[in-house]
Scaffold this motif. Structure first.
Motif, short mmCIF file in Angstrom:
data_model
loop_
_atom_site.label_atom_id
_atom_site.label_comp_id
_atom_site.label_asym_id
_atom_site.label_seq_id
_atom_site.Cartn_x
_atom_site.Cartn_y
_atom_site.Cartn_z
N UNK A 1 2.99 16.28 36.38
CA UNK A 1 2.61 17.05 35.20
C UNK A 1 2.20 18.46 35.59
N UNK A 2 2.02 19.30 34.57
CA UNK A 2 1.50 20.65 34.76
C UNK A 2 0.22 20.80 33.95
N UNK A 3 -0.71 21.56 34.50
CA UNK A 3 -2.00 21.77 33.85
C UNK A 3 -2.26 23.28 33.73
N UNK A 4 -2.78 23.70 32.60
CA UNK A 4 -3.27 25.07 32.42
C UNK A 4 -4.78 25.02 32.27
N UNK B 1 13.15 17.04 40.60
CA UNK B 1 12.57 17.41 39.30
C UNK B 1 13.51 18.37 38.58
N UNK B 2 13.41 18.39 37.27
CA UNK B 2 14.23 19.30 36.48
C UNK B 2 13.44 20.58 36.23
N UNK B 3 13.98 21.75 36.65
CA UNK B 3 13.23 23.00 36.48
C UNK B 3 12.97 23.37 35.03
N UNK B 4 13.70 22.80 34.08
CA UNK B 4 13.39 23.07 32.67
C UNK B 4 11.98 22.61 32.32
N UNK B 5 11.52 21.57 33.01
CA UNK B 5 10.17 21.07 32.76
C UNK B 5 9.10 22.09 33.17
N UNK B 6 9.41 22.89 34.19
CA UNK B 6 8.45 23.89 34.63
C UNK B 6 8.21 24.94 33.54
N UNK C 1 4.76 25.35 31.11
CA UNK C 1 3.94 26.56 31.02
C UNK C 1 3.67 26.92 29.56
N UNK C 2 4.72 26.89 28.76
CA UNK C 2 4.57 27.26 27.35
C UNK C 2 3.63 26.31 26.62
N UNK C 3 3.87 25.01 26.77
CA UNK C 3 3.09 24.01 26.04
C UNK C 3 1.61 24.05 26.44
N UNK C 4 1.35 24.06 27.75
CA UNK C 4 -0.05 23.97 28.21
C UNK C 4 -0.82 25.25 27.95
N UNK D 1 7.55 36.19 27.46
CA UNK D 1 6.58 35.13 27.75
C UNK D 1 5.29 35.32 26.95
N UNK D 2 4.94 36.55 26.69
CA UNK D 2 3.76 36.80 25.85
C UNK D 2 3.98 36.21 24.46
N UNK D 3 5.19 36.36 23.94
CA UNK D 3 5.51 35.82 22.62
C UNK D 3 5.51 34.29 22.66
N UNK D 4 6.02 33.70 23.75
CA UNK D 4 6.08 32.24 23.85
C UNK D 4 4.71 31.59 23.97
N UNK D 5 3.75 32.32 24.57
CA UNK D 5 2.45 31.71 24.88
C UNK D 5 1.30 32.22 24.03
#
Length: 572
Positions: A14-17, A53-58, A62-65, A259-263
């Motif tokens: 998983x990824x954590x922010x 791992x699939x890089x799409x998950x990276x 980032x966006x989701x967390x 990325x600013x718009x996505x996050x």
């Protein structure tokens, strides 16, 4: 106004922010997202050595967390807004390289390779390159011994060039289609800053130095002549690798408008050069000279630093000695065990003692009632190979002393003790070569959740086990790096010393060694070392201190089972 940084922590599953106040390290909010592809984020096959791992998950992670963590911080902290965030830091697993095209787009995004596991990110625990690692080691011993001296004497199947060479041989179409290969720790900051084209990526010395034999002393990555001896196509790739690696005090670039718009973050904030999770976990645990930071999770990583102004011996069996890989101005020393929590999970999930009733909690409760040595068991912690000090992924697990009356709780405790003996072996190796361990600071899930494991580690090593204040030290370390690259003028910090002082700390809980238990474990550790060397060392394990005379007895294990019975009888 309070200022904050974000630490992005990319783990195995998983990824954590994590959003952190740079003034005092207070954690405003966090969010976790489990990778969508594969089994809990890991893409597997019928080859037990394969893990991708699939890089799409990276990117989605980032966006989701980030969005979720920002929303949570807005609820939890009065007056907080995303405009208060002044920087981002990134840590990942490693070596986790991925093949990319000329624009830095992963081949996994190409329809031709959408279902090809070789086009994915090659996760740190992918061991498919065992043969290639041995070949790299053999060639380096003959042609470039200095390469091995800085990475413990043996090149690992978990590392960068082993994986690339294996892909070249087993999946030549993927290798031919790849313009270059980029570490996950470098690709994510590059993507956030719009610098993902291979000729623009600012690579971290952490990944390059520890896993890809990079060293400024010989001009960066291994030379073209050496790589060409392994395969001419690998030599050709050398021309497309970056000339210079950077440490985490530098910015990889600045957050793009996209990325600013996505996050929801401000565009233009700095993103620190990436690093591996364990290295930034050490930063988040307040690492300094004399402090061993032990990250305890599915595997373990043991980190130390030494001033780069002092001469440092090459330490056999380490995963590298790299200037600036943990803290700027210090050599970073990395060791570790290929499995710790994974061994306990294997016992519970695969062996399944008592079925569903055989949980970690139940087994630990029963194992905690046993006296040291009372089980009569001795295990080796090699169920996923040995990372340090033997650097041999072909080694496997072992348990000695079982009888018809051996219980699951006894076996579970023996497995915990085995990982503690492995930890002590690493401590001893550091100290044998002049790197003194004055304190041990632990972090990670096991340190947080298992008093039994922590007490056994204290009893086995004879040292107090301290615990990092944060339960999310890797993400915190990334946030510390972000505070430094943001700088004091933006509300961050001028140095890592200042940032660590303000943002990190220790818990009040300390697990102190029990003298009586330690006395028993010293006897058991002597047997562990005998078995460790008997199975793991080719020839005499005594080195220059051999006392065996004409006939070396190191490989003779005749006494071990009998000695275990004597220790068991005394303990009972």
């Amino acid at each position: 106004m309070a200022k904050y940084t974000i630490g992005l922590d990319y783990g195995t599953n998983s990824v954590r922010a994590l959003i952190v106040n740079v003034a005092d390290g207070a954690e405003a909010a966090s969010a976790v997202w489990t990778y969508a592809h594969g089994t809990v984020g890991v893409m597997l096959s019928n080859d037990p050595n394969l893990a991708r791992q699939h890089p799409a998950d990276y990117l989605k992670g980032a966006e989701v967390t980030i969005k979720k963590a920002l929303a949570e911080a807005g609820k939890a902290v009065k007056g907080f807004t995303p405009a208060d965030v002044i920087g981002i830091g990134v840590d990942t697993t490693g070596s986790t390289p991925l093949p990319v095209d000329e624009a830095g787009v992963p081949l996994a995004f190409d329809k031709r390779f959408a279902n090809d596991l070789a086009a994915m990110a090659w996760l740190w625990k992918d061991h498919t390159g065992i043969v290639e690692a041995a070949e790299i080691t053999a060639l380096a011993k003959k042609m470039r011994p200095q390469f091995l001296a800085k990475c413990g004497g043996t090149y690992s199947s978990e590392w960068f060039f082993s994986k690339l060479l294996h892909c070249l041989r087993k999946s030549p179409k993927v290798f031919a289609a790849a313009h270059s290969w980029v570490e996950c720790a470098d690709w994510i900051p590059a993507n956030l800053t719009g610098n993902e084209a291979p000729d623009k990526v600012k690579v971290c010395v952490c990944a390059a130095g520890h896993k890809a034999m990079y060293n400024d002393g010989w001009g960066g990555y291994p030379d073209k002549a050496f790589l060409s001896k392994l395969d001419p196509k690998l030599g050709e790739l050398r021309d497309r690798l970056p000339a210079k690696a950077s440490d985490i005090s530098e910015a990889a670039g600045y957050l793009t408008a996209a990325w600013a718009k996505r996050t929801g973050l401000p565009a233009g904030i700095p993103v620190a050069v990436g690093a591996f999770d364990a290295h930034l976990g050490a930063v988040g645990s307040g690492i300094k000279p004399g402090t061993l930071v032990k990250i305890l999770g599915t595997s373990s990583c043991d980190m130390m630093v030494s001033p780069n102004t002092q001469k440092l011996a090459d330490v056999p069996g380490l995963c590298g000695i790299v200037d600036g890989s943990i803290l700027p101005g210090f050599f970073g020393l990395e060791a570790g065990q290929s499995a710790v929590g994974d061994i306990f999970n294997w016992f519970v999930n695969y062996v399944q003692p008592h079925g569903k009733a055989g949980t970690h909690e139940a087994l630990q409760a029963q194992a905690g009632k046993l006296a040291p040595g009372a089980s009569g068991l001795l295990a080796l912690d090699w169920n996923n190979g040995n990372r340090t000090v033997l650097v041999d992924q072909r080694l496997t697990g072992l348990m000695l002393g079982q009888t018809l009356y051996t219980t699951p709780a006894e076996m579970y405790r023996a497995l915990i003790e085995a990982t503690a003996f492995g930890a002590l072996t690493i401590i001893n190796r550091f100290e044998e070569y002049g790197v003194k361990v004055r304190e041990v600071v632990t972090c990670g899930g096991i340190a947080e959740k298992s008093p039994l494991v922590m007490q056994i580690y204290a009893d086995v090593t004879g040292r107090p086990m301290k615990i990092s204040r944060s339960a999310q030290t890797c993400a915190l370390g990334s946030a510390v790096a972000a505070a430094v690259v943001a700088g004091k003028k933006s509300g961050g910090h001028a140095s890592f010393a200042a940032a660590q002082k303000a943002m990190t700390g220790l818990k009040s809980t300390v697990y102190k060694p029990n003298a009586k238990a330690n006395a028993v474990y010293r006897k058991l550790y002597a047997l562990y070392k005998q078995v460790h060397d008997g199975f793991g060392v080719d020839g005499c394990g005594c080195g220059d201190h051999c006392t065996c005379g004409d006939g070396c007895c190191c490989g003779n294990l005749y006494n071990v089972m009998k000695d275990l019975l004597e220790i068991r009888a005394a303990a009972r």
